[in-house]
Design a protein around this motif. Structure first.
Motif, mmCIF file in Angstrom:
data_model
loop_
_atom_site.group_PDB
_atom_site.id
_atom_site.type_symbol
_atom_site.label_atom_id
_atom_site.label_comp_id
_atom_site.label_asym_id
_atom_site.label_seq_id
_atom_site.Cartn_x
_atom_site.Cartn_y
_atom_site.Cartn_z
ATOM 1 N N GLU A 28 -9.122 4.127 8.533
ATOM 2 C CA GLU A 28 -8.250 3.068 8.021
ATOM 3 C C GLU A 28 -8.649 1.684 8.531
ATOM 4 N N ILE A 29 -8.485 0.702 7.656
ATOM 5 C CA ILE A 29 -8.732 -0.699 7.981
ATOM 6 C C ILE A 29 -7.463 -1.477 7.621
ATOM 7 N N ILE A 30 -7.032 -2.333 8.527
ATOM 8 C CA ILE A 30 -5.857 -3.164 8.261
ATOM 9 C C ILE A 30 -6.265 -4.632 8.409
ATOM 10 N N GLY A 31 -5.947 -5.414 7.380
ATOM 11 C CA GLY A 31 -6.268 -6.835 7.406
ATOM 12 C C GLY A 31 -5.178 -7.641 6.730
ATOM 13 N N ILE A 32 -5.283 -8.968 6.862
ATOM 14 C CA ILE A 32 -4.270 -9.859 6.287
ATOM 15 C C ILE A 32 -4.920 -11.052 5.586
ATOM 16 N N LYS A 33 -4.144 -11.622 4.652
ATOM 17 C CA LYS A 33 -4.531 -12.855 3.969
ATOM 18 C C LYS A 33 -3.272 -13.591 3.551
ATOM 19 N N THR A 34 -3.244 -14.896 3.796
ATOM 20 C CA THR A 34 -2.201 -15.769 3.285
ATOM 21 C C THR A 34 -2.884 -16.791 2.385
ATOM 22 N N PHE A 35 -2.465 -16.842 1.130
ATOM 23 C CA PHE A 35 -3.033 -17.794 0.174
ATOM 24 C C PHE A 35 -2.233 -19.085 0.238
ATOM 25 N N LYS A 101 -0.525 -8.008 3.657
ATOM 26 C CA LYS A 101 -1.141 -7.051 4.592
ATOM 27 C C LYS A 101 -1.767 -5.940 3.779
ATOM 28 N N TYR A 102 -3.044 -5.680 4.044
ATOM 29 C CA TYR A 102 -3.779 -4.631 3.344
ATOM 30 C C TYR A 102 -3.991 -3.449 4.276
ATOM 31 N N ILE A 103 -3.693 -2.262 3.778
ATOM 32 C CA ILE A 103 -4.021 -1.034 4.497
ATOM 33 C C ILE A 103 -4.989 -0.276 3.598
ATOM 34 N N VAL A 104 -6.233 -0.204 4.048
ATOM 35 C CA VAL A 104 -7.329 0.368 3.265
ATOM 36 C C VAL A 104 -7.755 1.685 3.888
ATOM 37 N N LYS A 105 -7.827 2.722 3.070
ATOM 38 C CA LYS A 105 -8.295 4.043 3.512
ATOM 39 C C LYS A 105 -9.758 4.210 3.116
ATOM 40 N N ASN A 106 -10.590 4.649 4.044
ATOM 41 C CA ASN A 106 -11.981 4.936 3.755
ATOM 42 C C ASN A 106 -12.086 6.352 3.206
ATOM 43 N N ILE A 107 -12.559 6.474 1.986
ATOM 44 C CA ILE A 107 -12.726 7.781 1.347
ATOM 45 C C ILE A 107 -14.149 8.291 1.543
ATOM 46 N N ARG A 108 -15.126 7.400 1.339
ATOM 47 C CA ARG A 108 -16.542 7.771 1.494
ATOM 48 C C ARG A 108 -17.300 6.557 2.005
ATOM 49 N N LEU A 109 -18.054 6.750 3.077
ATOM 50 C CA LEU A 109 -18.900 5.706 3.638
ATOM 51 C C LEU A 109 -20.317 6.238 3.748
ATOM 52 N N SER A 110 -21.246 5.625 3.031
ATOM 53 C CA SER A 110 -22.647 6.018 3.128
ATOM 54 C C SER A 110 -23.512 4.773 3.071
ATOM 55 N N GLU A 111 -24.812 4.936 3.162
ATOM 56 C CA GLU A 111 -25.724 3.797 3.123
ATOM 57 C C GLU A 111 -25.758 3.117 1.767
ATOM 58 N N LYS A 112 -25.328 3.796 0.692
ATOM 59 C CA LYS A 112 -25.401 3.211 -0.648
ATOM 60 C C LYS A 112 -24.047 3.029 -1.325
ATOM 61 N N ILE A 113 -23.041 3.788 -0.905
ATOM 62 C CA ILE A 113 -21.748 3.762 -1.585
ATOM 63 C C ILE A 113 -20.611 3.698 -0.568
#
Length: 142
Positions: A28-35, A101-113
């Motif tokens: 999981e990755i958690i990040g933020i942005k205010t526009f 606030k974004y909560i992003v789940k990593n499904i697949r991490l590889s060198e190309k995708i």
């Protein structure tokens, strides 16, 4: 986290849509942005009567958050570009000045995708759910 977003992804203002990565793990990755309306006046044309951030910008922002987090993990190298939006469901508008606030789940991490899915929240309310894929691209040599 103290690493500048510009050191992690190639985007620059006015198309840099991540303020900070709060936490990262392989899952999981958690990040933020205010526009800020004053710093992003060119975005105001989408829903001027509501002062909402365009949905496509929110998807791009979530993907940038995921990309920056993956770079912090160090599991991939190179430049990745958003290639496919599998699903996107908008559940509410995001007004200028609201922290997203974004909560992003990593499904697949590889060198190309990189395959991820995530949710965007404003005041603990889900405003966007999406799934996407980014692919590694060759950058032009100067």
């Amino acid at each position: 986290m103290s690493t500048a977003i510009e050191e992690l992804i190639p985007h620059r203002a006015p198309f840099l849509f991540v303020d900070e990565i709060l936490s990262v793990s392989n899952e999981e990755i958690i990040g933020i942005k205010t526009f800020d309306a004053d710093k992003n006046p060119w975005l105001k044309g989408s829903f001027p009567e509501f002062s909402f951030i365009p949905g496509t910008i929110l998807i791009e922002s979530m993907a940038q958050c995921g990309g920056a987090g993956v770079r912090l993990l160090g599991v991939t190298d190179g430049v990745f570009a958003l290639a496919h939006i599998e699903t996107a469901q908008f559940l509410g508008g995001v007004p200028y000045g609201a922290e997203v606030k974004y909560i992003v789940k990593n499904i697949r991490l590889s060198e190309k995708i990189i395959k991820q899915e995530g949710k965007a929240y404003v005041s603990e309310q889900v405003v966007l759910e999406a799934a996407w894929m980014s692919i590694r691209i060759e950058t032009p040599k100067a």
